[in-house]
Design an enzyme around this catalytic site. Sequence first.
Site, PDB file in Angstrom:
ATOM      1  N   HIS A  83       0.769  -1.207   0.331  1.00 49.70           N
ATOM      2  CA  HIS A  83      -0.047  -0.112  -0.261  1.00 49.70           C
ATOM      3  C   HIS A  83       1.060   1.094   0.277  1.00 49.70           C
ATOM      4  O   HIS A  83       1.590   1.239   1.165  1.00 49.70           O
ATOM      5  CB  HIS A  83      -0.848   0.347   0.868  1.00 49.70           C
TER       6      HIS A  83
ATOM      7  N   TYR B 223     -10.239   1.146   5.599  1.00 47.80           N
ATOM      8  CA  TYR B 223     -11.160   0.360   5.436  1.00 47.80           C
ATOM      9  C   TYR B 223     -13.024   1.239   5.257  1.00 47.80           C
ATOM     10  O   TYR B 223     -13.987   0.433   5.955  1.00 47.80           O
ATOM     11  CB  TYR B 223     -11.051  -1.099   6.899  1.00 47.80           C
TER      12      TYR B 223
ATOM     13  N   HIS C 123       2.957  -3.680   6.497  1.00 47.06           N
ATOM     14  CA  HIS C 123       2.376  -3.018   6.684  1.00 47.06           C
ATOM     15  C   HIS C 123       2.155  -1.430   7.723  1.00 47.06           C
ATOM     16  O   HIS C 123       2.578  -1.973   9.157  1.00 47.06           O
ATOM     17  CB  HIS C 123       0.991  -3.230   6.437  1.00 47.06           C
TER      18      HIS C 123
ATOM     19  N   GLU D  89       2.377  -6.029  11.227  1.00 44.69           N
ATOM     20  CA  GLU D  89       1.664  -4.821  10.729  1.00 44.69           C
ATOM     21  C   GLU D  89       1.579  -3.626  11.977  1.00 44.69           C
ATOM     22  O   GLU D  89       1.396  -4.134  12.897  1.00 44.69           O
ATOM     23  CB  GLU D  89       0.054  -4.965  10.663  1.00 44.69           C
TER      24      GLU D  89
ATOM     25  N   ASN E  64      -3.222  -5.989  -2.364  1.00 44.24           N
ATOM     26  CA  ASN E  64      -3.236  -7.295  -1.019  1.00 44.24           C
ATOM     27  C   ASN E  64      -4.576  -8.090  -1.204  1.00 44.24           C
ATOM     28  O   ASN E  64      -4.892  -8.664  -0.060  1.00 44.24           O
ATOM     29  CB  ASN E  64      -3.048  -6.179   0.096  1.00 44.24           C
TER      30      ASN E  64
ATOM     31  N   TYR F 245      -8.223 -13.384   2.704  1.00 42.96           N
ATOM     32  CA  TYR F 245      -8.320 -12.652   1.898  1.00 42.96           C
ATOM     33  C   TYR F 245      -6.772 -12.596   0.611  1.00 42.96           C
ATOM     34  O   TYR F 245      -6.039 -13.439   1.794  1.00 42.96           O
ATOM     35  CB  TYR F 245      -8.461 -10.255   1.623  1.00 42.96           C
ATOM     36  N   ALA F 246      -6.988 -13.237  -0.499  1.00 44.24           N
ATOM     37  CA  ALA F 246      -5.605 -13.834  -0.794  1.00 44.24           C
ATOM     38  C   ALA F 246      -4.127 -12.523  -1.041  1.00 44.24           C
ATOM     39  O   ALA F 246      -4.420 -11.440  -1.840  1.00 44.24           O
ATOM     40  CB  ALA F 246      -6.039 -13.387  -2.433  1.00 44.24           C
ATOM     41  N   THR F 247      -3.791 -12.395  -0.588  1.00 49.23           N
ATOM     42  CA  THR F 247      -2.736 -11.373   0.447  1.00 49.23           C
ATOM     43  C   THR F 247      -0.842 -11.026  -0.435  1.00 49.23           C
ATOM     44  O   THR F 247      -1.351 -12.246  -1.365  1.00 49.23           O
ATOM     45  CB  THR F 247      -1.826 -11.402   1.719  1.00 49.23           C
TER      46      THR F 247
ATOM     47  N   GLU G 168       1.522   3.731   3.202  1.00 48.76           N
ATOM     48  CA  GLU G 168       1.774   2.707   4.383  1.00 48.76           C
ATOM     49  C   GLU G 168       3.144   2.859   4.215  1.00 48.76           C
ATOM     50  O   GLU G 168       4.354   2.372   4.075  1.00 48.76           O
ATOM     51  CB  GLU G 168       1.255   1.856   4.270  1.00 48.76           C
TER      52      GLU G 168
END
Lengths: 319, 313
Positions: free
Chosen positions: B21, B288, B116, B178, B70, B164-166, B24
């Site tokens: 991202h 989000y 992240h 993170e 991501n 989710y498909a990171t 970030e």
Amino acid sequence: MCSLPVPREPLRRVAVTGGTHGNEMSGVYLAQHWLQAPAELQRLSFSAVPVLANPAATAACRRYVDHDLNRAFTSSFLNSRPTPDDPYEVTRARELNQLLGPKASGRAFDFVLDLHNTTANMGTCLIAKSSHEVFAMHLCRHLQLQYPELSCQVFLCQRSGEESYNLDSVAKNGLALELGPQPQGVLRADIFSRMRTLVATVLDFIELFNQGTAFPAFEMEAYRPVGIVDFPRTDAGNLAGTVHPQLQDRDFQPLQPSAPIFQMFSGEDLLYDGESTVYPVFINEAAYYEKGIAFVQTEKFTFTVPAMPVLNPAPSPAS
Amino acid sequence: MTSCHIAEEPIKKVAIFGGTHGNELTGVFLVKHWLENGAEIQRTGLEVKPFITNPRAVKKCTRYIDCDLNRIFDLENLGKKMSEDLPYEVRRAQEIYHLFGPKDGEDSYDVIFDLHNTTSNMGCTLILEDSRNNFLIQMFHYIKTSLAPLPCYVYLIEHPSLKYATTRSIAKYPVGIEVGPQPQGVLRADILDQMRKMIKHALDFIHHFNEGKEFPPCAIEVYKIIEKVDYPRDENGEIAAVIHPNLQDQDWKPLHPGDPMFLTLDGKTMPLGGDCTVYPVFVNEAAYYEKKEAFAKTTKLMLNAKSIRCSVH
């Protein structure tokens, strides 16, 4: 420098602008809320008009689309001939100038309050042009007295000889509320609530003034810019370090010569090489990286604000 | 009992991803620094490659250009025919997959750390995708112990529909790192220091493992995702309530039924319903809002790992 006289008539035409930067969420949500439900902006002697200043940037949740709207209110931008290639914000600034100005004319709004957030730890910061703005100074004093627990700091942004470029400069009197720290794109309940309360108190002050309240002379302490300091950068212009932990979050606190200001990625500290104490503000503001500003150096000073002329109480406007 | 360990292959190739991202910044600048001077991330016998995954988003200091990098490392997106019409991030995902994957491939990367930041008050967080991955549970246990007393939390995103498909999922051992709170587009020295320490301990663990150290059975506390909670919205889909001041910044702390959760713009408190205590994470993450997630509810549980030792020794 154009110093507008103190108002001698009640202030009738008042606007509150949010979303001048589309990712500063307190103002965005307040403006959107008031556009649906404006009742809380009404007072006996006037009603403030809510304005969503930058709708396209707000829709995209970005600071701006083409150009920083809060830098677009110079006479050069406002008065030059429109072309189809004009940046979105230049066109929008001209529209806002028609709505709330024209800047420096007798037809301009009496007062514009512009709502902002910062990622810097600036608490509750009141931004006015200069110490000569008597009405704005009395308003700031009123806010400070109403909310001593907030420690509202007054930042006078205009550098001498420089033309004003920000949105609230289109009106005869103006003030910006800058509340932080809040990340871009985030709406915090505590900051939202504080902004809302402050707006209400600003409107209450205007009502008090309109009703003939006396505001005597007083001494005010404020901060004005004396320079800016950029991040340490590589030859390619990329960051080589960031704000030192001992400076981070210390907005409005004294910075002494030789105190650490940056920490390099390779580990060393860079020290402040100025010769006198300054008061840094906008420390590590996200939107200022691209402007080459890691923090703004200010000096603290005190000045006398003369009493405001007392109005005859205003009758309520005919409905 | 002591010889009952999982024998794992040595780790040969490690990647450290920054800028998945683009706004970030901690990962962006750590990776850029290590590309100039990688001494800090080298370990004997290990190839460690720092890499900027989304350079166009990094240049614009934005989360993504066309779509969230991501979220798209699934078979469908990775299998699409390459074309200029594909979203930038889909093309980029395919490039990254060819450089670092596929999982279990001969030349593939064994471990990928993806760096992240979050605007949420989550402190140091490690993200785990598979509750049965002994090697990673052992690594996370090592990192948590080494960082103490600085807290380090483990977020388990294993879930039939919410996982989710990171970007990192193309490796056998995907690690999400993170650290927050940090605003988008801001680089804080304290957050940089925390992330740097997490990477250091992670690489030390891999090095010790490769050198033949046996890690005895261990257990770690993890927070497993249950469901995501959106903001209350009005009939136009606009947000009608904010994260309540009592919940703001309280990531990882218990939220009990009846506790304040949202505050409407009219000043009304909306409490947590149901009858289970949950542990909220990603409370008020800026990115989000568009994904319709005000916070995620998690449940706290212990995960066990068997003893592990590198099979070469």
